[in-house]
Design a protein around this motif. Structure first.
Motif, mmCIF file in Angstrom:
data_model
loop_
_atom_site.group_PDB
_atom_site.id
_atom_site.type_symbol
_atom_site.label_atom_id
_atom_site.label_comp_id
_atom_site.label_asym_id
_atom_site.label_seq_id
_atom_site.Cartn_x
_atom_site.Cartn_y
_atom_site.Cartn_z
ATOM 1 N N GLY A 58 3.359 6.096 -6.469
ATOM 2 C CA GLY A 58 2.986 6.238 -5.198
ATOM 3 C C GLY A 58 4.163 6.449 -4.048
ATOM 4 O O GLY A 58 5.089 6.390 -4.208
ATOM 5 N N ILE A 59 3.578 7.184 -3.004
ATOM 6 C CA ILE A 59 4.497 7.325 -1.818
ATOM 7 C C ILE A 59 3.752 6.556 -0.655
ATOM 8 O O ILE A 59 2.512 6.660 -0.549
ATOM 9 N N GLY A 60 4.761 5.794 0.199
ATOM 10 C CA GLY A 60 4.172 4.938 1.207
ATOM 11 C C GLY A 60 4.224 5.520 2.535
ATOM 12 O O GLY A 60 5.047 6.463 2.826
ATOM 13 N N PHE A 106 -8.658 0.161 0.816
ATOM 14 C CA PHE A 106 -8.759 1.498 0.195
ATOM 15 C C PHE A 106 -7.911 2.024 0.759
ATOM 16 O O PHE A 106 -7.405 2.134 1.958
ATOM 17 N N GLU A 107 -7.437 3.060 -0.169
ATOM 18 C CA GLU A 107 -6.495 4.297 0.354
ATOM 19 C C GLU A 107 -6.842 5.425 -0.347
ATOM 20 O O GLU A 107 -6.571 5.563 -1.525
ATOM 21 N N SER A 108 -7.481 6.442 0.289
ATOM 22 C CA SER A 108 -8.116 7.856 -0.334
ATOM 23 C C SER A 108 -6.786 8.648 -0.218
ATOM 24 O O SER A 108 -6.077 8.853 0.541
ATOM 25 N N GLU A 109 -6.583 9.201 -1.549
ATOM 26 C CA GLU A 109 -5.404 10.036 -1.662
ATOM 27 C C GLU A 109 -5.541 11.197 -2.587
ATOM 28 O O GLU A 109 -6.512 11.396 -3.653
ATOM 29 N N LEU A 110 -5.053 12.409 -2.400
ATOM 30 C CA LEU A 110 -4.830 13.620 -3.274
ATOM 31 C C LEU A 110 -3.894 13.044 -4.160
ATOM 32 O O LEU A 110 -2.571 12.587 -3.977
ATOM 33 N N ASN A 137 -7.632 6.378 -5.484
ATOM 34 C CA ASN A 137 -7.603 5.167 -4.422
ATOM 35 C C ASN A 137 -6.539 4.228 -4.748
ATOM 36 O O ASN A 137 -6.676 3.250 -5.630
ATOM 37 N N ASP A 138 -5.556 4.191 -3.727
ATOM 38 C CA ASP A 138 -4.633 3.419 -4.009
ATOM 39 C C ASP A 138 -4.869 2.070 -3.634
ATOM 40 O O ASP A 138 -4.222 1.603 -2.366
ATOM 41 N N VAL A 139 -5.754 1.499 -4.099
ATOM 42 C CA VAL A 139 -6.203 -0.056 -3.584
ATOM 43 C C VAL A 139 -4.945 -1.105 -3.394
ATOM 44 O O VAL A 139 -3.838 -1.119 -4.515
ATOM 45 N N GLY A 154 1.371 -6.493 -4.764
ATOM 46 C CA GLY A 154 0.075 -6.069 -4.044
ATOM 47 C C GLY A 154 -0.628 -4.662 -4.473
ATOM 48 O O GLY A 154 -1.601 -4.505 -3.934
ATOM 49 N N LYS A 155 0.148 -3.802 -5.183
ATOM 50 C CA LYS A 155 -0.421 -2.607 -5.514
ATOM 51 C C LYS A 155 -0.781 -2.510 -7.160
ATOM 52 O O LYS A 155 -1.241 -1.642 -7.575
ATOM 53 N N SER A 156 -0.910 -3.873 -7.862
ATOM 54 C CA SER A 156 -0.805 -3.772 -9.348
ATOM 55 C C SER A 156 -2.010 -4.303 -10.170
ATOM 56 O O SER A 156 -1.746 -4.278 -11.307
HETATM 57 MG MG MG Z 1 -1.150 4.588 -0.871
#
Ligand code: MG
Length: 259
Positions: A58-60, A106-110, A137-139, A154-156
């Motif tokens: 992911g990129i922040g 939630f984080e909607s992403e391409l 979705n980068d929850v 927190g991402k895993s």
């Molecule tokens: Mg993200």
């Protein structure tokens, strides 16, 4: 062309979906596949995450709110992070909120899916190494971000990376909008032109560090508007040309503690 994975009975299959019709395929979707001749209707099968990722990167903080907010130059070292493949779930599956917290973001992403091994690939050629695109979705549970700045925990958590519903191989990634609806209300809706590190630069940069392989997934960042949500909330991440990735947040069973 829209690739999917699906379950019928106890069997997990790959397929190409056209409307409500699914043509089963066999082989390696990245290199050498063929139709089996079996055809299913979408209402006969359960859609799964469209791939089992090799790695997820992911990129922040990669979207500006408006064109005028885009920086003049790219960051020297973009903020990248890994998510475990074990965090992937498919469309309609629950996203489980860890036990000792009551909300996550939630984080909607391409999501970009790599199709060919890529090392030191220049920006102009990098799209030749892309197999297709899906929605991710980068929850995120920021409560588990380490004070030293590390995001990994927190991402895993399991279920923190819904992807799907399809891999679209014919997409102009520079001409789509990344959207999210929470309980039916629009929360995110930004064109990919608002990315701070654009897709070509992002992936080319990664190949200067690491060899990317077929099945690697790159989450390209989430537009402004991501929010904390609670159990029972329903999130729909959408890119019109790919589809809608819908999941419901649920309260946890057992998990690790937050300090
Ligand atoms: Mg993200």
């Amino acid at each position: 062309m829209k690739f999917i994975r699906f379950q019928t009975g106890n069997e997990v299959c790959a397929g190409v979906i056209e409307g409500s019709s699914i043509k089963q395929v066999t082989g390696d979707i990245y290199s050498d596949w063929e139709y089996t001749g079996n055809v299913y209707e979408t209402n006969q099968v359960k859609l799964l995450a469209p791939l089992e990722p090799n790695q997820i990167i992911g990129i922040g903080a990669n979207f500006a709110a408006e064109k005028e907010d885009l920086p003049d130059s790219l960051p020297e070292i973009p903020v990248f992070f890994f998510k475990p493949a074990s965090s992937v779930v498919g469309p309609e599956e629950n996203i489980v909120i860890p036990e000792n917290i009551d909300s996550v973001k939630f984080e909607s992403e391409l999501a970009v899916i790599i199709g060919k091994e890529a090392k030191n690939v220049p920006e102009e050629e990098i799209l030749d190494y892309v197999f297709g695109y899906t929605i991710g979705n980068d929850v995120t549970a920021p409560q588990f971000f380490h004070e030293a700045g590390h995001w990994t925990i927190g991402k895993s958590f399991d279920t923190f990376t819904p992807i799907g519903p399809v891999i679209e191989t014919r997409l102009d990634p520079f001409n789509v909008k990344v959207e999210a609806r929470l309980n039916g209300e629009e929360k995110q809706n930004s064109p990919t032109s608002l990315m701070i590190v654009p897709i070509r630069e992002m992936i080319s940069y990664l190949t200067k560090v690491m060899t990317l392989k077929p099945g690697d997934v790159i989450l390209t960042g989430s537009p402004v508007g991501a929010e904390m949500v609670r159990a029972g909330d329903v999130i729909e991440c959408e890119i019109t040309e790919i589809g809608t990735l819908k999941n419901t947040f649920a309260a946890a069973g057992k998990s690790v503690g937050v300090s």
